[in-house]
Scaffold this motif. Structure first.
Motif, short mmCIF file in Angstrom:
data_model
loop_
_atom_site.label_atom_id
_atom_site.label_comp_id
_atom_site.label_asym_id
_atom_site.label_seq_id
_atom_site.Cartn_x
_atom_site.Cartn_y
_atom_site.Cartn_z
N ILE A 55 -6.65 14.69 -15.60
CA ILE A 55 -7.43 13.84 -14.88
C ILE A 55 -6.61 13.10 -13.75
O ILE A 55 -5.39 12.67 -13.87
N SER A 56 -7.04 13.10 -12.43
CA SER A 56 -6.43 12.48 -11.38
C SER A 56 -7.44 11.39 -10.83
O SER A 56 -8.53 11.39 -10.66
N LEU A 57 -6.81 10.10 -10.80
CA LEU A 57 -7.31 8.97 -10.35
C LEU A 57 -7.02 8.60 -8.87
O LEU A 57 -6.12 8.42 -8.44
N ASN A 58 -7.95 8.59 -8.19
CA ASN A 58 -7.97 8.10 -6.73
C ASN A 58 -8.53 6.49 -6.52
O ASN A 58 -9.77 6.60 -6.58
N ILE A 59 -7.65 5.78 -6.32
CA ILE A 59 -8.03 4.40 -6.11
C ILE A 59 -7.65 3.85 -4.88
O ILE A 59 -6.51 4.23 -4.29
N PRO A 60 -8.58 3.29 -4.01
CA PRO A 60 -8.29 2.73 -2.69
C PRO A 60 -6.90 2.03 -2.60
O PRO A 60 -6.73 1.10 -3.48
N TYR A 61 -6.26 1.95 -1.56
CA TYR A 61 -5.18 1.05 -1.09
C TYR A 61 -5.27 -0.36 -1.52
O TYR A 61 -4.43 -1.09 -2.14
N GLU A 62 -6.37 -0.92 -0.89
CA GLU A 62 -6.36 -2.16 -0.94
C GLU A 62 -6.53 -2.83 -2.34
O GLU A 62 -6.22 -3.71 -2.72
N THR A 63 -7.39 -1.76 -3.16
CA THR A 63 -7.63 -2.18 -4.63
C THR A 63 -6.25 -2.22 -5.44
O THR A 63 -6.01 -2.93 -6.08
N LEU A 64 -5.35 -1.13 -5.04
CA LEU A 64 -4.22 -0.93 -5.71
C LEU A 64 -3.31 -2.12 -5.34
O LEU A 64 -2.56 -2.77 -6.07
N LYS A 65 -3.48 -2.66 -4.13
CA LYS A 65 -2.32 -3.78 -3.50
C LYS A 65 -2.89 -4.90 -4.40
O LYS A 65 -2.06 -5.79 -4.89
N ASP A 66 -4.31 -5.37 -4.59
CA ASP A 66 -4.74 -6.55 -5.08
C ASP A 66 -4.20 -6.50 -6.58
O ASP A 66 -3.76 -7.39 -7.06
N ARG A 67 -4.45 -5.10 -7.38
CA ARG A 67 -4.10 -5.25 -8.69
C ARG A 67 -2.44 -5.45 -8.93
O ARG A 67 -2.14 -6.21 -10.00
N LEU A 68 -1.56 -4.86 -8.33
CA LEU A 68 -0.21 -4.80 -8.29
C LEU A 68 0.49 -6.37 -8.05
O LEU A 68 1.40 -6.74 -8.48
N HIS A 117 7.80 -6.81 -10.77
CA HIS A 117 8.94 -5.85 -9.89
C HIS A 117 8.62 -5.96 -8.48
O HIS A 117 7.73 -6.07 -7.94
N ASP A 118 9.95 -6.06 -7.92
CA ASP A 118 10.09 -5.93 -6.47
C ASP A 118 9.22 -4.83 -5.86
O ASP A 118 8.49 -5.33 -4.96
N ASP A 119 8.98 -3.84 -6.67
CA ASP A 119 8.22 -2.74 -5.78
C ASP A 119 6.92 -2.89 -6.10
O ASP A 119 6.03 -1.95 -5.47
N ASP A 120 6.38 -3.92 -6.68
CA ASP A 120 5.03 -4.38 -6.92
C ASP A 120 4.67 -5.24 -5.75
O ASP A 120 3.31 -5.53 -5.55
N LYS A 121 5.71 -5.76 -5.11
CA LYS A 121 5.30 -6.66 -4.01
C LYS A 121 4.83 -5.92 -2.86
O LYS A 121 5.16 -4.87 -2.53
N PRO A 122 4.05 -6.68 -2.06
CA PRO A 122 2.98 -5.91 -0.93
C PRO A 122 4.08 -5.19 0.08
O PRO A 122 3.87 -4.02 0.36
N GLU A 123 5.07 -5.99 0.42
CA GLU A 123 5.98 -5.16 1.40
C GLU A 123 6.59 -3.88 1.01
O GLU A 123 6.92 -3.13 1.76
N ALA A 124 7.02 -3.86 -0.50
CA ALA A 124 7.31 -2.29 -0.97
C ALA A 124 6.04 -1.30 -1.32
O ALA A 124 6.46 -0.12 -1.52
N LEU A 125 5.04 -2.01 -1.34
CA LEU A 125 4.02 -1.02 -2.07
C LEU A 125 3.45 -0.01 -1.21
O LEU A 125 3.56 1.25 -1.48
N MET A 126 3.37 -0.03 0.00
CA MET A 126 3.05 1.12 0.94
C MET A 126 3.89 2.39 0.83
O MET A 126 3.59 3.26 0.86
#
Length: 224
Positions: free
Chosen positions: A107-120, A156-165
């Motif tokens: 199963i592959s989950l495709n979630i929009p970037y904005e949703t991932l950013k808000d969640r993380l 996590h530092d990599d959950d912060k918006p600047e590292a997320l992309m």
């Protein structure tokens, strides 16, 4: 022989992969095998020293370390239905897994970037157990503290918006050949959406059908 189902869920950080995996495991009786759990278990028992050095530096654990950790666990599960979370992450890991078992369902989950950013950006973690909290929809009972141990939560530092992309771009680069492999084998099913609760009924329906139609277990190829 009893029917055996070998499945995996793929998805970027924040995709709800862990939640989906737990629901599948509880609803269909599959053994939930999280690579993160096995890594933490190995580190706690001092058998995962090599993996620990990469994790502490915020680096991905190399393929050969991950396969050496995961494949023996999977060999022990030969007569059980299981669900993988966090493995395989790369094509090399998928090929190593392929040499041991033919997957029945991915199963592959495709979630929009904005949703991932808000969640993380709302995500906090208890490092020792891997328990994840979301301040929006799954907050801890006491802010900043783990519900079970009372220990501090971290972000996590990599959950912060600047590292997320960069993190998501890296995930896509690694995941694309894995997804392509399972698509070519006819076992890949992709689901898109912004809410886990809305995706779940479709996944539930797929698993219900799959468990009914799954052929009896055959003897898979042994590792050379």
């Amino acid at each position: 022989m009893a029917k055996v189902l070998r499945a995996a869920v793929l998805g970027p950080p924040g995709s709800g992969k862990g939640t989906i995996c737990k629901r599948i495991a509880q609803s269909f009786g599959l053994q939930y095998l999280s690579s993160g759990h096995f890594l933490r278990e190995g580190i706690a028992a001092n058998t995962g020293v090599l993996a620990k050095t990469y994790i502490e530096r915020g680096m991905l654990v190399p393929d050969q370390v991950m396969t050496k950790l995961m494949l023996p666990k999977l060999e022990q599960m030969r007569n059980h239905s299981w669900l993988l979370d966090g493995f395989p992450r790369t094509l090399a890991q998928a090929q190593a897994l392929n040499s041991l078992y033919q997957m029945d369902l991915v199963i592959s989950l495709n979630i929009p970037y904005e949703t991932l950013k808000d969640r993380l950006s709302d995500r906090w973690i208890h490092p020792a157990s891997g328990r994840v909290y979301n301040m929006g929809f799954n907050p801890p009972r006491v802010q900043g503290k783990d519900d079970i141990t009372g220990e501090p939560l971290i972000q996590h530092d990599d959950d912060k918006p600047e590292a997320l992309m960069a993190r998501l771009r890296h995930y896509k680069e690694l995941a694309k050949p894995v997804i392509d492999l399972y698509k070519s084998q006819g076992v890949l099913h992709s689901f898109s959406g912004t809410e886990t609760d809305k995706i779940w009924p479709y996944i539930n329906s797929l698993l219900s059908t799959k468990m009914l139609t799954q052929p009896s277990d055959t003897h898979p190829t042994q590792m050379p």
